[in-house]
Design a protein around this motif. Sequence first.
Motif, PDB file in Angstrom:
ATOM      1  N   THR A 305      69.208  52.155  55.420  1.00  0.00           N
ATOM      2  CA  THR A 305      69.542  52.908  54.119  1.00  0.00           C
ATOM      3  C   THR A 305      68.733  54.133  54.338  1.00  0.00           C
ATOM      4  OG1 THR A 305      69.923  52.890  51.796  1.00  0.00           O
ATOM      5  CG2 THR A 305      68.267  51.601  52.574  1.00  0.00           C
ATOM      6  N   GLU A 306      67.511  54.098  54.320  1.00  0.00           N
ATOM      7  CA  GLU A 306      66.550  55.063  54.421  1.00  0.00           C
ATOM      8  C   GLU A 306      67.132  56.352  55.570  1.00  0.00           C
ATOM      9  OE1 GLU A 306      64.558  52.286  52.534  1.00  0.00           O
ATOM     10  OE2 GLU A 306      65.215  52.199  54.743  1.00  0.00           O
ATOM     11  N   GLU A 307      67.481  55.956  56.410  1.00  0.00           N
ATOM     12  CA  GLU A 307      68.144  56.700  57.734  1.00  0.00           C
ATOM     13  C   GLU A 307      69.487  57.427  57.304  1.00  0.00           C
ATOM     14  OE1 GLU A 307      68.413  54.934  61.574  1.00  0.00           O
ATOM     15  OE2 GLU A 307      66.279  54.804  61.857  1.00  0.00           O
ATOM     16  N   ALA A 308      70.188  56.600  56.224  1.00  0.00           N
ATOM     17  CA  ALA A 308      71.554  57.223  55.877  1.00  0.00           C
ATOM     18  C   ALA A 308      71.123  58.239  54.752  1.00  0.00           C
ATOM     19  CB  ALA A 308      72.387  55.829  55.113  1.00  0.00           C
ATOM     20  N   GLN A 309      70.031  58.045  53.999  1.00  0.00           N
ATOM     21  CA  GLN A 309      69.900  58.886  52.805  1.00  0.00           C
ATOM     22  C   GLN A 309      69.234  60.186  53.249  1.00  0.00           C
ATOM     23  OE1 GLN A 309      67.415  56.786  49.878  1.00  0.00           O
ATOM     24  NE2 GLN A 309      68.522  54.884  50.487  1.00  0.00           N
ATOM     25  N   PRO A 315      76.502  61.261  55.166  1.00  0.00           N
ATOM     26  CA  PRO A 315      77.025  61.722  53.483  1.00  0.00           C
ATOM     27  C   PRO A 315      78.131  62.249  53.475  1.00  0.00           C
ATOM     28  CG  PRO A 315      74.605  62.098  53.607  1.00  0.00           C
ATOM     29  CD  PRO A 315      74.803  61.790  55.051  1.00  0.00           C
ATOM     30  N   ILE A 316      78.022  63.421  54.454  1.00  0.00           N
ATOM     31  CA  ILE A 316      79.557  64.302  54.348  1.00  0.00           C
ATOM     32  C   ILE A 316      80.536  63.225  55.018  1.00  0.00           C
ATOM     33  CG2 ILE A 316      80.481  66.080  55.613  1.00  0.00           C
ATOM     34  CD1 ILE A 316      77.815  67.572  55.275  1.00  0.00           C
ATOM     35  N   GLY A 323      85.339  59.248  49.514  1.00  0.00           N
ATOM     36  CA  GLY A 323      85.538  60.163  48.297  1.00  0.00           C
ATOM     37  C   GLY A 323      84.156  60.001  47.248  1.00  0.00           C
ATOM     38  N   GLU A 324      83.231  59.328  47.921  1.00  0.00           N
ATOM     39  CA  GLU A 324      82.017  59.073  47.029  1.00  0.00           C
ATOM     40  C   GLU A 324      80.855  58.826  48.232  1.00  0.00           C
ATOM     41  OE1 GLU A 324      81.719  55.613  44.717  1.00  0.00           O
ATOM     42  OE2 GLU A 324      83.242  54.428  45.782  1.00  0.00           O
ATOM     43  N   VAL A 325      79.690  58.908  47.652  1.00  0.00           N
ATOM     44  CA  VAL A 325      78.334  58.609  48.281  1.00  0.00           C
ATOM     45  C   VAL A 325      77.415  57.845  47.456  1.00  0.00           C
ATOM     46  CG1 VAL A 325      76.596  59.352  49.913  1.00  0.00           C
ATOM     47  CG2 VAL A 325      78.873  60.662  49.855  1.00  0.00           C
ATOM     48  N   GLY A 326      77.554  56.896  47.203  1.00  0.00           N
ATOM     49  CA  GLY A 326      77.044  55.701  46.359  1.00  0.00           C
ATOM     50  C   GLY A 326      75.966  54.821  46.916  1.00  0.00           C
ATOM     51  N   PRO A 327      75.680  53.711  46.168  1.00  0.00           N
ATOM     52  CA  PRO A 327      74.664  52.696  46.767  1.00  0.00           C
ATOM     53  C   PRO A 327      75.724  52.103  47.893  1.00  0.00           C
ATOM     54  CG  PRO A 327      74.506  52.720  44.282  1.00  0.00           C
ATOM     55  CD  PRO A 327      75.461  54.094  44.592  1.00  0.00           C
ATOM     56  N   HIS A 328      76.962  51.962  47.695  1.00  0.00           N
ATOM     57  CA  HIS A 328      77.974  50.996  48.501  1.00  0.00           C
ATOM     58  C   HIS A 328      77.721  51.512  49.909  1.00  0.00           C
ATOM     59  CE1 HIS A 328      80.878  48.148  49.785  1.00  0.00           C
ATOM     60  NE2 HIS A 328      81.686  49.371  50.009  1.00  0.00           N
ATOM     61  N   GLN A 329      77.891  52.963  49.829  1.00  0.00           N
ATOM     62  CA  GLN A 329      78.051  53.704  51.175  1.00  0.00           C
ATOM     63  C   GLN A 329      76.757  53.583  51.896  1.00  0.00           C
ATOM     64  OE1 GLN A 329      79.599  55.190  48.310  1.00  0.00           O
ATOM     65  NE2 GLN A 329      81.645  54.173  49.200  1.00  0.00           N
ATOM     66  N   VAL A 330      75.758  53.821  51.110  1.00  0.00           N
ATOM     67  CA  VAL A 330      74.275  53.802  51.812  1.00  0.00           C
ATOM     68  C   VAL A 330      73.543  52.415  52.160  1.00  0.00           C
ATOM     69  CG1 VAL A 330      73.800  55.987  51.043  1.00  0.00           C
ATOM     70  CG2 VAL A 330      72.876  54.349  49.641  1.00  0.00           C
ATOM     71  N   LEU A 331      74.278  51.302  51.484  1.00  0.00           N
ATOM     72  CA  LEU A 331      73.647  49.948  51.513  1.00  0.00           C
ATOM     73  C   LEU A 331      74.611  49.366  52.529  1.00  0.00           C
ATOM     74  CD1 LEU A 331      72.497  49.236  48.089  1.00  0.00           C
ATOM     75  CD2 LEU A 331      70.997  49.626  50.053  1.00  0.00           C
ATOM     76  N   ASN A 332      76.031  49.528  52.372  1.00  0.00           N
ATOM     77  CA  ASN A 332      76.812  48.253  53.133  1.00  0.00           C
ATOM     78  C   ASN A 332      77.725  49.210  54.004  1.00  0.00           C
ATOM     79  OD1 ASN A 332      75.855  46.484  51.119  1.00  0.00           O
ATOM     80  ND2 ASN A 332      77.084  47.420  49.576  1.00  0.00           N
ATOM     81  N   GLU A 333      78.050  50.339  54.428  1.00  0.00           N
ATOM     82  CA  GLU A 333      78.834  50.995  55.119  1.00  0.00           C
ATOM     83  C   GLU A 333      78.229  51.716  56.241  1.00  0.00           C
ATOM     84  OE1 GLU A 333      81.744  53.090  52.946  1.00  0.00           O
ATOM     85  OE2 GLU A 333      82.938  51.140  52.872  1.00  0.00           O
ATOM     86  N   LEU A 334      76.948  51.348  56.664  1.00  0.00           N
ATOM     87  CA  LEU A 334      76.275  52.068  57.663  1.00  0.00           C
ATOM     88  C   LEU A 334      76.897  51.885  59.054  1.00  0.00           C
ATOM     89  CD1 LEU A 334      72.675  51.027  56.831  1.00  0.00           C
ATOM     90  CD2 LEU A 334      73.967  52.756  55.810  1.00  0.00           C
TER      91      LEU A 334
END
Length: 438
Positions: A305-309, A315-316, A323-334
């Motif tokens: 998640t740190e590398e995603a943030q 994020p783009i 259509g969003e960049v929230g906890p789900h994206q940076v935790l579960n969709e790497l």
Amino acid sequence: MPVVPSKIVKYITEESYTSGSNQIKQSLKETLADIIACTIAGTKTNVFEIVNKFVRSQYGSGASSIIMTSHKVNATGAALVNATSANALDMDDGHRLVKGHPGAIIFPAVLAASEEYLISGEEFMTSLLIGYEVAIRAGILAHQLRPEYHCTGSWGAIGAAAGVGRVIGLSTNEIHQALGIAEYQSTYSPMMRCIEKPSMLKDGIGWGCMTGISASYLAKEGFSGNPSLFEMEEAVPYLQELGQLYRIDELYYKPYACCRWAQPGIEALRELLEKYDISSVNVNRIKVYTFAESACLSRTHPKNTEEAQYNLTFPIAAYLYSGEVGPHQVLNELDHPEILNIMDKIEVYESEDLNSEFPNKALSKIELEDLEGNLYVSGVHQAKGDYDYPLSAIEKRQKFNSLVEPILGTNRCEDLFNCIQNIEDLKTIHILSEKLSN
């Protein structure tokens, strides 16, 4: 020998939430709601679990809460773990001129000390306000005085010491010592190294928070420190504005769970998606024009998640797909194949025009080409949530609900929000901290 009271000490000892304007009170409540929501959401991360385990094994029991648990430890330990979760998703507040995140250091330190000292809601808000105002000015000064870009933990510790100093009733001399201790023992971590190699260290926020609260507790015991940066000539204009200009009104609030430097690019993409019928599966190439610091963000497929943030293209790509960049994206969709595929189509270009605006403004633009060769060009965008491009009250509440409700449920989420809106009426801050327990 006690030192002569200075402007900074006078401010710390005399500031009052009660005498503040309605605008300042509302701003502070919005700030508190945002940082609490970010802290609650951050407890679902791996870094929180690690630091929580460390704190419970290394710090004795006490009166200060580890948020979203039933555990209480001493104030220093609670400050460390709660600061870690406050910044764990990189959704916490920030200030453009300090290029960092004051709230994630100030709130956990002031809360931990306030629980230990049985502070009222009103005095808690006074101390929180002091912490923010001192931290932001310390950050501005640090960037002026130091040759290298140092992270939030360095200057934020000074603000934490100021807020905590008010909570625990430091004397004039002890406040001087605490500010100097906090600055001297703070992290001084080179920020761009963390941008190049993201890790759980992030902005040095956890350690900076722990340093700040420790500085005030040490000063109360008689530990001495050097004069802080507020004793330097460069500090004079910022000291003169204390109590007159409230920089808490200049905070930004983040709608996305990623580095602020990536968010102008998301806004530019959002413009194109709202104007044109663009599908993620029909994109051939995306060009992002941005400033140097943003261009330094990683573009590689994130492994955590740190590398995603701390990434510009993830994020783009996530926003284009989800259509969003929230906890789900940076935790579960790497490792989501569609997001990674879009990442590979993004090119990044540094713009001298956009460089010239930073840090006063963080700006980006996007050119998107579809598979048919159609070219879509955005305007230049800044990150949404700045005081001159703010989230609406509705958007702020939606962010609060989106972070808190999945964890606390609808009823507890509503109760917590109402408690924050009436926090000055609390006889003890424990009423708030009980609502933050598991």
